[in-house]
Design a protein around this motif. Structure first.
Motif, mmCIF file in Angstrom:
data_model
loop_
_atom_site.group_PDB
_atom_site.id
_atom_site.type_symbol
_atom_site.label_atom_id
_atom_site.label_comp_id
_atom_site.label_asym_id
_atom_site.label_seq_id
_atom_site.Cartn_x
_atom_site.Cartn_y
_atom_site.Cartn_z
ATOM 1 N N SER A 76 -25.859 0.014 68.913
ATOM 2 C CA SER A 76 -26.413 1.730 68.820
ATOM 3 C C SER A 76 -25.463 2.708 69.728
ATOM 4 O O SER A 76 -25.391 3.744 69.515
ATOM 5 C CB SER A 76 -27.758 1.934 68.743
ATOM 6 N N TYR A 77 -25.486 1.893 70.840
ATOM 7 C CA TYR A 77 -24.826 2.706 72.059
ATOM 8 C C TYR A 77 -23.212 2.963 71.524
ATOM 9 O O TYR A 77 -22.680 4.161 71.514
ATOM 10 C CB TYR A 77 -24.652 2.137 73.415
ATOM 11 N N LEU A 79 -22.116 3.071 68.639
ATOM 12 C CA LEU A 79 -22.105 3.813 67.214
ATOM 13 C C LEU A 79 -21.871 5.168 67.821
ATOM 14 O O LEU A 79 -21.192 6.073 67.312
ATOM 15 C CB LEU A 79 -23.079 3.525 66.519
ATOM 16 N N GLY A 80 -22.732 5.737 68.785
ATOM 17 C CA GLY A 80 -22.732 6.959 69.301
ATOM 18 C C GLY A 80 -21.544 7.364 70.216
ATOM 19 O O GLY A 80 -20.978 8.443 70.220
ATOM 20 N N ALA A 89 -24.388 7.812 61.391
ATOM 21 C CA ALA A 89 -25.248 7.449 61.797
ATOM 22 C C ALA A 89 -26.721 7.794 61.380
ATOM 23 O O ALA A 89 -27.578 7.023 61.449
ATOM 24 C CB ALA A 89 -25.214 7.724 63.379
ATOM 25 N N TRP A 128 -28.218 5.229 70.875
ATOM 26 C CA TRP A 128 -27.090 5.970 70.044
ATOM 27 C C TRP A 128 -27.124 7.388 70.832
ATOM 28 O O TRP A 128 -26.052 7.787 70.740
ATOM 29 C CB TRP A 128 -27.756 6.026 68.661
ATOM 30 N N ARG A 132 -23.793 9.092 72.212
ATOM 31 C CA ARG A 132 -23.302 10.494 72.065
ATOM 32 C C ARG A 132 -23.200 11.130 73.323
ATOM 33 O O ARG A 132 -22.322 12.078 73.491
ATOM 34 C CB ARG A 132 -24.170 11.208 71.127
#
Length: 532
Positions: A76-77, A79-80, A89, A128, A132
């Protein structure tokens, strides 16, 4: 190579954890373990090009082995961190919530579903959001360095433009003033050379003077060509003070057949327009001397009803043949060499705008007229040549202004704005998903609670020993979500017990639980578990 090592370090820890835990319970076959690890490896391999894939793969593998959930915060991290847009996402997390909710509720209880929702929020959405934030920090840092580098480039470009502008200004002044004076000097020297009554020594000196003026003109053109790498970008210097009438008078005194027809303007012209008019006449007379020697030239100045200033310089067909006269012959002899380095005749021309190395004169002239807000036309006319300029009575540019290039400050401001929008968008995704999941949980809880209520009257109407086919239609469709654990009462042998609420008021935490037990198709026990 660095990326390969990074991907291996990403794949290995979770794979070791899953493999180590599998050796303890062997809850599923070895081939499923290897297939899951291979799927995880493939997801890591494409994670840079498609960061959403590892998230979906890890969530899917959690159905096989719960230890894969330890990889959810990491994917998730990333992905961001790796994806610029928030919508893939957002769609992925929303899809997982929408698809996973009925699947989990169908197989497990409400508590299990709420636990997995919390895991998705805290182990998925928050990492995530942190990714970002790190991505936007990196973009802001890169924008800052880009701004510094662009400022340095702009300083270098500005210095270069200043140098080129100064060179163009010098070239323009040399072409306008010195070139014109040399042209008139050669014209006078040619006339002097052919004057009757001169001794040979004086005539030779006049010829050398004419040849020197022609050579100087050629050298001046070469210098101007070197200086004028680019057309001038700014308005020329202010007017020199010489009027058009004085300019025409000096040309006529040098032996050029030129006439001026002028209508006096009702009001003085602006400096930029007046300078442009002077420049048009000066350039046209210079070219007429060089390329149409001896031809009659007419200069006209006036204005139309709309206030537009009209300037025209027209030369007739050059005079040739025996009837052209001594002056024409002198002029021809004097001018055929101008524009060459040695002063020898290389070509003859028949128009104001013809010839000239590179056509710099007319190019500069058009630029000067354009800066004054006017237009310039140059072309042949009845065997001769004409130059016509139309200028506004008030100086100014025509047409819409050119758009300014985006500066480094604007670029950085844009990056900051995009960063703020990204954070707001990410927070909205998190809030929307949390509200959606919370609303779904609350709705499900209210539905399950209202569907598990057995009223006291219905409970009192049940009798031990009744046939289950009679009892079952009287019971609610669902059991209570929170059955007592452990059950304080002993369970009858071989019986299956169900638990129901006494009321459905969720704002009232105290309620009784009715236990209904059945065995061999009959109601064998009914009990009330009082809330403490």
């Amino acid at each position: 190579m660095r990326r390969v090592v990074t991907d291996i370090l990403l794949w290995a820890p979770l794979s070791v954890l899953v493999g180590f835990s599998w050796t303890g319970h062997r809850a599923y076959p070895l081939w499923l373990l290897l297939l899951g690890l291979a799927a995880w490896a493939g997801a890591v391999a494409v994670s840079r090009r498609a960061p959403v894939v590892p998230l979906l793969v890890v969530v899917g593998l959690c159905a096989l082995d719960g230890n894969y959930s330890f990889g959810l915060p990491l994917v998730s991290y990333l992905l961001g961190r790796r994806m610029a847009s928030i919508w893939p996402a957002a769609a992925s997390f929303s899809g997982l919530a929408l698809v996973g909710t009925p699947v989990v509720l169908a197989q497990y209880d409400f508590i299990s579903w709420a636990t997995q929702v919390g895991a998705l929020i805290y182990a998925g959405l928050f990492p995530w959001l942190l990714g970002r934030y790190r991505r936007q920090q990196r973009e802001l840092l890169a924008a800052g360095w880009e701004q510094a580098e662009q400022l340095e480039r702009e300083q270098r470009i500005l210095a270069r433009e200043v140098r080129l502008r100064e060179r163009a200004r010098i070239a323009e002044d040399m072409h306008d003033s010195l070139g014109h004076e040399l042209s008139l000097l050669a014209l006078r020297a040619g006339a002097l050379e052919l004057t009757a009554g001169l001794d040979e020594q004086t005539r030779a000196v006049a010829g050398q003077l004419r040849a020197g003026a022609a050579a100087a003109t050629g050298q001046l053109r070469e210098v101007v060509d070197v200086l004028r790498d680019d057309p001038p970008a700014e308005a020329p210097v202010p007017p020199a003070g010489e009027s058009v009438a004085e300019l025409v008078r000096r040309a006529g005194a040098a032996g050029m057949p030129v006439e001026l027809h002028r209508e006096e303007p009702s009001e003085p012209l602006p400096a930029l327009v007046d300078r442009a008019v002077h420049r048009v006449v000066q350039e046209a007379l210079t070219n007429a001397n060089k390329h149409a020697p001896g031809a009659a030239t007419t200069v006209r100045l006036g204005s139309d009803d709309g206030g537009t200033v009209l300037v025209s310089v027209v030369n007739a067909r050059p005079a040739t043949g025996p009837g052209s006269g001594a002056t024409t012959g002198a002029t021809t002899g004097a001018m055929t060499g101008i524009g060459t380095k040695t002063g020898t005749a290389t070509r003859t021309a028949s128009g104001i705008g013809r010839g000239g190395r590179g056509g710099r004169g007319l190019v500069g002239l058009r630029e000067r007229v354009r800066l004054a807000g006017g237009t310039l036309h140059a072309g042949e006319r009845d065997g001769g040549f004409e130059v016509v300029a139309r200028l506004p009575s008030r100086a100014g540019r025509t047409g819409p202004p050119s758009p300014e290039p985006t500066s480094a400050v604007d670029r950085r401001r844009l990056v900051h704005r995009e960063a703020r929008r990204g954070l707001v968008g990410a927070a909205m995704v998190l809030t929307t998903l949390a509200v959606t999941l919370g609303g779904t949980a609350l709705g499900y809880y209210l539905y399950a609670t209202s569907s598990s209520v057995l009223s006291p009257a219905a409970y009192a109407g049940l009798e031990v020993g009744q046939n289950w086919t009679v009892v079952a239609p009287l019971l609610p469709s669902r059991e209570a979500l929170e059955p007592p654990d452990p059950d304080p009462l002993p369970k009858p042998a071989g019986a299956q017990c169900r638990y129901y609420r006494s009321h459905g008021d969720v704002l009232q935490p105290r309620f009784d639980v009715y236990r209904i037990c059945a065995a061999d198709g009959r109601l064998v026990a009914k009990d009330v578990l009082t809330s403490s």
